[in-house]
Design a protein around this motif. Structure first.
Motif, PDB file in Angstrom:
ATOM      1  N   GLY A  27       0.819  -1.203   0.000  1.00  0.00           N
ATOM      2  CA  GLY A  27       0.000   0.000   0.000  1.00  0.00           C
ATOM      3  C   GLY A  27       0.848   1.247   0.000  1.00  0.00           C
ATOM      4  N   ALA A  28       1.834   1.305   0.915  1.00  0.00           N
ATOM      5  CA  ALA A  28       2.732   2.458   0.971  1.00  0.00           C
ATOM      6  C   ALA A  28       3.833   2.296  -0.078  1.00  0.00           C
ATOM      7  CB  ALA A  28       3.338   2.565   2.366  1.00  0.00           C
ATOM      8  N   PRO A  29       4.372   3.413  -0.604  1.00  0.00           N
ATOM      9  CA  PRO A  29       5.442   3.319  -1.605  1.00  0.00           C
ATOM     10  C   PRO A  29       6.689   2.652  -1.022  1.00  0.00           C
ATOM     11  CG  PRO A  29       4.518   5.543  -1.507  1.00  0.00           C
ATOM     12  CD  PRO A  29       3.980   4.796  -0.325  1.00  0.00           C
ATOM     13  N   ASN A  30       7.408   1.952  -1.875  1.00  0.00           N
ATOM     14  CA  ASN A  30       8.674   1.351  -1.478  1.00  0.00           C
ATOM     15  C   ASN A  30       9.739   2.437  -1.461  1.00  0.00           C
ATOM     16  OD1 ASN A  30      10.951  -0.204  -1.084  1.00  0.00           O
ATOM     17  ND2 ASN A  30      10.616  -1.569  -2.814  1.00  0.00           N
ATOM     18  N   GLY A  31      10.296   2.720  -0.288  1.00  0.00           N
ATOM     19  CA  GLY A  31      11.317   3.757  -0.158  1.00  0.00           C
ATOM     20  C   GLY A  31      12.724   3.266  -0.424  1.00  0.00           C
ATOM     21  N   ASP A  32      12.880   1.965  -0.704  1.00  0.00           N
ATOM     22  CA  ASP A  32      14.183   1.393  -1.047  1.00  0.00           C
ATOM     23  C   ASP A  32      14.417   1.477  -2.549  1.00  0.00           C
ATOM     24  OD1 ASP A  32      14.398   0.658   1.594  1.00  0.00           O
ATOM     25  OD2 ASP A  32      14.280  -1.498   1.231  1.00  0.00           O
ATOM     26  N   GLY A  33      15.659   1.276  -2.942  1.00  0.00           N
ATOM     27  CA  GLY A  33      15.991   1.159  -4.360  1.00  0.00           C
ATOM     28  C   GLY A  33      17.314   0.452  -4.524  1.00  0.00           C
ATOM     29  N   LEU A  34      17.589   0.000  -5.742  1.00  0.00           N
ATOM     30  CA  LEU A  34      18.856  -0.669  -6.031  1.00  0.00           C
ATOM     31  C   LEU A  34      19.308  -0.308  -7.429  1.00  0.00           C
ATOM     32  CD1 LEU A  34      18.473  -3.393  -8.072  1.00  0.00           C
ATOM     33  CD2 LEU A  34      17.244  -4.199  -6.058  1.00  0.00           C
ATOM     34  N   ALA A  35      20.620  -0.441  -7.658  1.00  0.00           N
ATOM     35  CA  ALA A  35      21.202  -0.207  -8.976  1.00  0.00           C
ATOM     36  C   ALA A  35      22.256  -1.269  -9.244  1.00  0.00           C
ATOM     37  CB  ALA A  35      21.826   1.183  -9.057  1.00  0.00           C
ATOM     38  N   ALA A  74      19.976   1.680  -1.723  1.00  0.00           N
ATOM     39  CA  ALA A  74      19.651   2.899  -0.988  1.00  0.00           C
ATOM     40  C   ALA A  74      18.326   2.715  -0.261  1.00  0.00           C
ATOM     41  CB  ALA A  74      19.570   4.103  -1.930  1.00  0.00           C
ATOM     42  N   ASP A  75      18.237   3.266   0.927  1.00  0.00           N
ATOM     43  CA  ASP A  75      17.049   3.131   1.776  1.00  0.00           C
ATOM     44  C   ASP A  75      16.633   4.518   2.235  1.00  0.00           C
ATOM     45  OD1 ASP A  75      15.154   2.613   3.702  1.00  0.00           O
ATOM     46  OD2 ASP A  75      16.400   1.314   4.932  1.00  0.00           O
ATOM     47  N   GLY A  76      15.568   5.047   1.643  1.00  0.00           N
ATOM     48  CA  GLY A  76      15.091   6.372   2.016  1.00  0.00           C
ATOM     49  C   GLY A  76      14.597   6.410   3.444  1.00  0.00           C
ATOM     50  N   ALA A  77      14.960   7.458   4.161  1.00  0.00           N
ATOM     51  CA  ALA A  77      14.575   7.604   5.565  1.00  0.00           C
ATOM     52  C   ALA A  77      13.103   7.983   5.646  1.00  0.00           C
ATOM     53  CB  ALA A  77      15.446   8.641   6.258  1.00  0.00           C
ATOM     54  N   GLY A  78      12.272   7.031   6.076  1.00  0.00           N
ATOM     55  CA  GLY A  78      10.836   7.244   6.097  1.00  0.00           C
ATOM     56  C   GLY A  78      10.358   8.316   7.045  1.00  0.00           C
ATOM     57  N   GLY A  79      11.159   8.647   8.036  1.00  0.00           N
ATOM     58  CA  GLY A  79      10.758   9.673   8.996  1.00  0.00           C
ATOM     59  C   GLY A  79      11.049  11.083   8.531  1.00  0.00           C
ATOM     60  N   THR A  80      11.559  11.233   7.297  1.00  0.00           N
ATOM     61  CA  THR A  80      11.871  12.555   6.780  1.00  0.00           C
ATOM     62  C   THR A  80      10.913  12.892   5.633  1.00  0.00           C
ATOM     63  OG1 THR A  80      13.480  11.703   5.156  1.00  0.00           O
ATOM     64  CG2 THR A  80      14.301  12.262   7.359  1.00  0.00           C
ATOM     65  N   PRO A  81      10.612  14.185   5.422  1.00  0.00           N
ATOM     66  CA  PRO A  81       9.705  14.558   4.324  1.00  0.00           C
ATOM     67  C   PRO A  81      10.311  14.204   2.974  1.00  0.00           C
ATOM     68  CG  PRO A  81      10.748  16.495   5.303  1.00  0.00           C
ATOM     69  CD  PRO A  81      11.083  15.340   6.189  1.00  0.00           C
ATOM     70  N   GLY A  82       9.595  13.423   2.183  1.00  0.00           N
ATOM     71  CA  GLY A  82      10.118  13.012   0.890  1.00  0.00           C
ATOM     72  C   GLY A  82      11.150  11.919   0.970  1.00  0.00           C
ATOM     73  N   GLY A  83      11.298  11.306   2.145  1.00  0.00           N
ATOM     74  CA  GLY A  83      12.314  10.280   2.325  1.00  0.00           C
ATOM     75  C   GLY A  83      12.135   9.094   1.408  1.00  0.00           C
ATOM     76  N   ASN A  84      10.870   8.763   1.097  1.00  0.00           N
ATOM     77  CA  ASN A  84      10.624   7.603   0.234  1.00  0.00           C
ATOM     78  C   ASN A  84      11.064   7.849  -1.208  1.00  0.00           C
ATOM     79  OD1 ASN A  84       8.450   9.475  -0.025  1.00  0.00           O
ATOM     80  ND2 ASN A  84       7.241   7.926  -1.074  1.00  0.00           N
ATOM     81  N   LYS A  85      11.327   9.118  -1.579  1.00  0.00           N
ATOM     82  CA  LYS A  85      11.804   9.440  -2.919  1.00  0.00           C
ATOM     83  C   LYS A  85      13.309   9.659  -2.968  1.00  0.00           C
ATOM     84  CE  LYS A  85       7.479  11.824  -4.104  1.00  0.00           C
ATOM     85  NZ  LYS A  85       6.884  13.125  -4.526  1.00  0.00           N
TER      86      LYS A  85
END
Length: 291
Positions: free
Chosen positions: A56-64, A78-89
């Motif tokens: 349901g929630a966006p995946n804030g992780d990514g890989l290359a 990379a793992d976006g910090a979910g507690g920060t604004p825009g962290g999932n991006k």
């Protein structure tokens, strides 16, 4: 970008067909129904990413995954910090800048060329996150692959672990967190750190003018060794010994599925284990082969 892997399954068996990588491959805000399995720099890689269950929630992780030549490549998580604004991006912004810096233009000669481009990538990624997503943050863990030699670069509390076929931990990137430093210095057992109320605190992330990039030594791998890069969706739900046991031997896609199933089961709260932290989950495994 769509995953390029194909799986050939047979009844009652875990079979995957390894195919060449379409490089570079970047996956952000993605879900891989099955682990991606590729030939990579004279060895093999297996990778997957998926959002926190039940979804349901966006995946804030990514890989290359970047294969530059038969003997040279880069893996990144990379793992976006979910507690920060825009962290999932933030993870996507960071990975795209890293890939741009590594692949842009003609690749110069020299043993230090890739290291310089990776470091430039970290700096460019940090600036891009601060400019495009003020207040956001992300981890970034990178593995430089030179066949059976690897070097780590990292910022944050994700996982980078090298394991022998016998399950011995050959190297481990220390998480940039108070609990990570406490475990490394022997002041706190790993199990206690995983349950500590401040285990979520991270002291060094992209998205900060004070970013510190930790660079490891060039390390030798033996044939059959396995290196894991992963977001803390894995390392917050499994100990290093458990991860080592899961990846040390066996078909690489089997190892990836084993990690995914174990971590997801822990996240569900249905396991008898005390470790249970629902989170996005991303894993990249690399294993060199004989040449």
């Amino acid at each position: 970008m769509k995953p390029s892997s194909r799986f050939a399954a047979s009844a009652g068996a875990d079979v995957a067909t390894k195919i060449p990588l379409e490089s570079p491959l970047i996956l952000v805000s993605a879900t891989t129904p099955e682990p991606l399995y590729h030939a990579f720099c004279g060895g093999e890689i297996c990778a997957f990413t998926r959002p926190e269950p039940p979804g349901g929630a966006p995946n804030g992780d990514g890989l290359a995954l970047i294969e530059l030549s038969r003997d040279l490549g880069v893996l990144a998580v990379a793992d976006g910090a979910g507690g920060t604004p825009g962290g999932n991006k933030a993870s996507g912004v960071a990975l795209k800048e890293l890939v741009r810096c590594i692949t842009e233009g003609t690749f110069p000669k020299g043993d230090t060329a890739l290291r310089e481009r990776i470091l430039d990538g970290f700096e460019a990624a940090n600036k891009a996150v601060m400019k495009k997503l003020p207040g956001a943050a992300t981890t970034l863990f990178v593995l430089e692959v030179r066949g059976r030699k690897v070097r780590s670069y990292h910022a944050g509390d994700s996982l980078l672990l090298g394991v022998s076929r016998g399950g011995k931990k050959k190297f481990h990137a220390v998480p940039h967190s108070p609990t990570g430093y406490a475990v490394e210095s022997g002041l706190m057992p790993e199990a206690e750190a995983l349950l500590h109320p401040e285990n979520h605190i991270v002291s060094n992330l992209l998205g900060s003018p004070d970013l510190r990039i930790e660079v490891g030594s060039l390390m030798d791998l033996d044939v059959g060794d396995t290196v894991a890069l992963a977001s803390d969706g894995l390392s917050d739900n499994m100990t290093l010994d458990e991860i080592s046991t899961s990846i040390r031997a066996g078909h690489l896609p089997t190892c990836a599925r084993r990690l995914a199933e174990a971590a997801t089961h822990r996240m569900s709260g249905e396991s008898s284990s005390p470790f249970s932290k629902p989170d996005d989950l991303t894993v990249v495994l690399y294993r060199p082969q004989s040449r």
